[in-house]
Design an enzyme around this catalytic site. Structure first.
Site, PDB file in Angstrom:
ATOM      1  N   HIS A   1     -18.743  28.961  10.756  1.00 57.84           N
ATOM      2  CA  HIS A   1     -18.470  27.729  11.498  1.00 57.84           C
ATOM      3  C   HIS A   1     -19.268  27.695  12.799  1.00 57.84           C
ATOM      4  O   HIS A   1     -19.860  26.671  13.157  1.00 57.84           O
ATOM      5  CB  HIS A   1     -16.979  27.616  11.858  1.00 57.84           C
TER       6      HIS A   1
ATOM      7  N   LYS B   1      -2.398  21.549   3.927  1.00 57.75           N
ATOM      8  CA  LYS B   1      -3.059  22.818   3.624  1.00 57.75           C
ATOM      9  C   LYS B   1      -2.223  24.016   4.050  1.00 57.75           C
ATOM     10  O   LYS B   1      -2.569  25.143   3.738  1.00 57.75           O
ATOM     11  CB  LYS B   1      -4.428  22.877   4.316  1.00 57.75           C
TER      12      LYS B   1
ATOM     13  N   ARG C   1     -21.711  25.905   1.871  1.00 63.59           N
ATOM     14  CA  ARG C   1     -21.930  27.317   1.533  1.00 63.59           C
ATOM     15  C   ARG C   1     -22.573  27.453   0.163  1.00 63.59           C
ATOM     16  O   ARG C   1     -23.379  28.322  -0.059  1.00 63.59           O
ATOM     17  CB  ARG C   1     -20.599  28.070   1.529  1.00 63.59           C
TER      18      ARG C   1
ATOM     19  N   SER D   1     -12.802  30.620   5.192  1.00 61.69           N
ATOM     20  CA  SER D   1     -11.583  30.934   5.941  1.00 61.69           C
ATOM     21  C   SER D   1     -10.480  31.467   5.033  1.00 61.69           C
ATOM     22  O   SER D   1      -9.757  32.395   5.404  1.00 61.69           O
ATOM     23  CB  SER D   1     -11.083  29.687   6.683  1.00 61.69           C
TER      24      SER D   1
END
Length: 168
Positions: A20, A44, A98, A136
């Site tokens: 990030h 989430k 990514r 993450s």
């Protein structure tokens, strides 16, 4: 004189990773002002509260040169990203990618946002090879199982993860 370019970099940032922060650094080359937008997304089930995520982002930004820090704001948001971007006066939304699997979802979102607000562009920044695999969710899994996450996050985030999971 050209108009100021404002970019919005949204995400859950739970926790913020070195990947990030790489996107933040690279974004500063493209925009005059960067708004990092941690999403208020209870769906989430984040590990860190919104206040903690904001604090963590601000701590990691403290490592940046003052001139860069002066160009960054951290503003949480809820609701549609495109509404937030418009509210912030953004001309671009910045998204880090990514892998190819990220691209499929992100291109759909970018196209929907472009339909709703044609004046705001979406810019995709590919993660460098040293950050491509960092997610993450994986960082949290490693920390939860007692693994060493220090190569994926800042030292301050590493310490917070250890405290969160009662390790060390």
């Amino acid at each position: 004189m050209a108009a100021e370019r404002t970019g919005v970099y949204p995400g859950t940032f739970d926790p913020v990773t070195s990947g990030h922060m790489e996107v933040v650094r690279r974004s500063l080359r493209l925009v005059d002002r960067l708004v990092i937008g941690p999403a208020i997304n209870i769906g989430k089930g984040p590990l860190f509260s919104l206040d903690e995520r904001i604090e963590i982002i601000k701590e990691d930004i403290e490592e940046f040169p003052q001139a860069d820090r002066d160009r960054i704001k951290v503003v949480p948001f809820e609701g549609l990203l495109i509404h937030f971007a418009r509210e912030m006066g953004a001309t671009v939304i910045i998204r880090g990618l990514r892998a190819v699997s990220d691209f499929e979802y992100e291109i759909q979102m970018a196209n929907m946002n472009a339909r709703m607000e044609p004046d705001i562009e979406t810019i995709f920044l590919m993660a460098s090879d040293r950050h491509q695999f960092i997610a993450s969710s994986l960082v949290k899994d490693i920390a939860r199982l007692g693994g060493d996450t220090s190569q994926f996050v800042s030292q301050k985030v590493f310490e917070r993860l250890k405290r969160k999971f009662g390790k060390g």
